[in-house]
Write a protein that holds these residues in place. Sequence first.
Motif, PDB file in Angstrom:
ATOM      1  N   THR A   1       5.615 100.973  57.952  1.00 14.59           N
ATOM      2  CA  THR A   1       4.264 101.776  57.913  1.00 14.59           C
ATOM      3  C   THR A   1       3.195 100.877  57.241  1.00 14.59           C
ATOM      4  O   THR A   1       3.349  99.894  56.514  1.00 14.59           O
ATOM      5  CB  THR A   1       4.400 103.151  57.238  1.00 14.59           C
TER       6      THR A   1
ATOM      7  N   LEU B   1       3.511 102.815  67.923  1.00 14.72           N
ATOM      8  CA  LEU B   1       2.982 102.564  66.410  1.00 14.72           C
ATOM      9  C   LEU B   1       1.566 102.484  66.705  1.00 14.72           C
ATOM     10  O   LEU B   1       0.605 102.937  65.852  1.00 14.72           O
ATOM     11  CB  LEU B   1       3.573 101.552  65.812  1.00 14.72           C
TER      12      LEU B   1
ATOM     13  N   ALA C   1      -0.965 102.848  63.606  1.00 11.90           N
ATOM     14  CA  ALA C   1      -0.918 101.498  62.874  1.00 11.90           C
ATOM     15  C   ALA C   1      -1.818 100.375  63.450  1.00 11.90           C
ATOM     16  O   ALA C   1      -1.797  99.610  64.449  1.00 11.90           O
ATOM     17  CB  ALA C   1       0.734 100.993  63.159  1.00 11.90           C
TER      18      ALA C   1
ATOM     19  N   ALA D   1       3.860 106.158  61.287  1.00  9.24           N
ATOM     20  CA  ALA D   1       2.609 106.027  61.198  1.00  9.24           C
ATOM     21  C   ALA D   1       1.793 107.185  61.086  1.00  9.24           C
ATOM     22  O   ALA D   1       2.306 108.452  61.091  1.00  9.24           O
ATOM     23  CB  ALA D   1       1.884 105.390  62.690  1.00  9.24           C
TER      24      ALA D   1
ATOM     25  N   LEU E   1       3.951 111.310  55.242  1.00 15.14           N
ATOM     26  CA  LEU E   1       4.547 110.108  55.458  1.00 15.14           C
ATOM     27  C   LEU E   1       5.594 109.636  54.587  1.00 15.14           C
ATOM     28  O   LEU E   1       6.413 108.875  54.997  1.00 15.14           O
ATOM     29  CB  LEU E   1       3.126 109.283  55.631  1.00 15.14           C
TER      30      LEU E   1
ATOM     31  N   HIS F   1       9.264 108.731  55.712  1.00 14.90           N
ATOM     32  CA  HIS F   1       9.563 107.136  55.792  1.00 14.90           C
ATOM     33  C   HIS F   1      10.811 107.022  54.916  1.00 14.90           C
ATOM     34  O   HIS F   1      11.842 106.386  55.405  1.00 14.90           O
ATOM     35  CB  HIS F   1       8.432 106.441  55.135  1.00 14.90           C
TER      36      HIS F   1
END
Length: 594
Positions: free
Chosen positions: A181, A203, A208, A255, A392, A396
């Motif tokens: 990320t 992404l 991203a 993302a 996030l 992640h």
Amino acid sequence: MSLIVQKYGGTSVADCEKITAAARKAIRAQKEGHQVLMVVSAMGKNTDMLVGLAKEITERPSAREMDMLLSTGEQVSVSLMAMAIHALGYKAVSLTGAQIGIKTDSTHTKARIHSIETSRVQRLLDEGNIVIAAGFQGIDENFEITTLGRGGSDTTAVALAAVLNADACEINTDVDGVYTTDPRVLPDARKLSRISYDEMLELASLGAGVMHSRSIEFAKKFGVPIHVRSSFTDVPGTMIVDQVESKSRPVSGAAITKNEARVTVEGVPDIPGISHQLFASIASRAIAVDMVVQNVGNDGKANVSFTVPEEELQQTLEAVKEVHEGIHDSNISHDNQVSKVSVVGLGMADQPGVADKMFRVLSEADINIQMITTSEIKISVLVAREDAQRALQIVHNGFQLDVAPDDAPQSAEAVKRERELDAAEVVAQLRFMEDLTIDDISLDNSQALVTIRQIPDTPGIAAKVFEAIAETGILVDMIVQNVGRDGSANISFTIPRESVADAQKVTETIGKDLGAEEVTTKADAAKLSVSGIGLRSHTSVGIRMFEALSKAGINVDLINTSEVMVNVIVDNSKADDALACLKEAFADVLMDSK
Ligand code: ADP
Ligand code: ASP
Ligand code: MG
């Protein structure tokens, strides 16, 4: 002789010292025996500065004049780069998009490439020059200067690599590769040795910013391997190719799109055509809609929700109100303090449990999910903006993206371009290089659709529903969660038809536990899938589908979209008609699959 395309982004040419450093890098590649084509962005934040100047003069600058203005940024940097190479004693020629012959359509500020002349560049390369191409710009058929959209130099680079059949396409930037990320948002992010085109496409379109998503469309369409690496070091970066980094991992990256707005239109008459009108009205303002979710209510009226970039909310609301006399202010709600968090991975297509795990980790962190959409290779959730960064991080690390998989390559391995995918052959099938291409339109008529309506909205409902389903071993395919009446939630999902009785039992129990109003099942559902390249960036795809289906009197129960596939669920009795009308609607862009 082999040809290398080297693209340098804004930060990599931010001052004269950096320009000279990039010039040295290009010269070194030439000395190693390659022909070198550089593609260069405007210096530093020059494009932002130019946008700022325009805004100081007027709130609504004309798009043509914006292109005149913004294209100057790259003209400055390419000429300085040529001078830097001359000063070091080597031959170089800088060229604007027009001088190369990068022909585009006339959509100022977001033009698409039609074709690229190769003769002049090739001749200059053959004469021993390092050729320096201005990124992000082209020219239309009336000799008007156009630009490809912010970040578009990546697309110039990959498109040139494609038509010149380059052996390598390097994207030199201010990070040393593609990370799981954005490493500036999450320090735990890990550099990937490799990522597949499809994952990078998703992404990039989900936030991203490291690659312009249209550049990956080119790379995939023309088979160009991309090496994303640092301008400032020689360490290997990340290869974007047609292989994943790890076969053992279902998720490859995450993302965030921070500034989203949600619009919900309640009580839309559930007749074919209304959704089409709704999205056509929005698309006519060139607004890209995301996270489209539609549930049919028990009163035969549909709730449609979708997200748009926050700065386009006002225009979107205007577009919605124009659509139907039955849609009033009281039907429309919106929230401009939301963000979208997504996970992407080709592996999730055949490894179950990804969705319920994502919902579980968010629920454990007490983060409320407002909307859900999935596709074969991504899951997106909408959360309050204040929760987004934490969401996030949790997702992640929940998928262990910070830890390298055992079966991943140690570092980016150079991959040569596969010459079987000859650019000329691909182009011959297309009218224009950047046209939408559809590879396949298919039908799966063994689906069933389950909907749980009016669940009081609290963190953890999606986790509870999908964990209960997962425990029975039923494989869930599409998932959507929409905003229902009074802020409650509606969840719909599809399963194989043979599991419908079991799924109904489990869902009714969990629905009761959660205080849902009702559970409905439609055992006879069919999924139609349209797959290809550019499905989301060509905003007309959804419109074409809705239009074709509504003309044939076919209602869409559920829809999900990704960069490479759009799926719709319709009644099975209409499946064959639906397939036929979609094939007709896309006949002009359906690729010859021989
Ligand atoms: P350039 O000017 O070279 O085109 P960009 O600013 O467009 O550079 O892209 C590089 C930036 O992309 C990085 O500085 C990083 O903050 C951001 N980024 C976002 N997502 C990612 C990711 N997954 N991996 C690496 N960088 C990312
Ligand atoms: N200079 C343009 C921009 O800032 C194009 C690019 O850098 O890719 O958007
Ligand atoms: Mg960029």
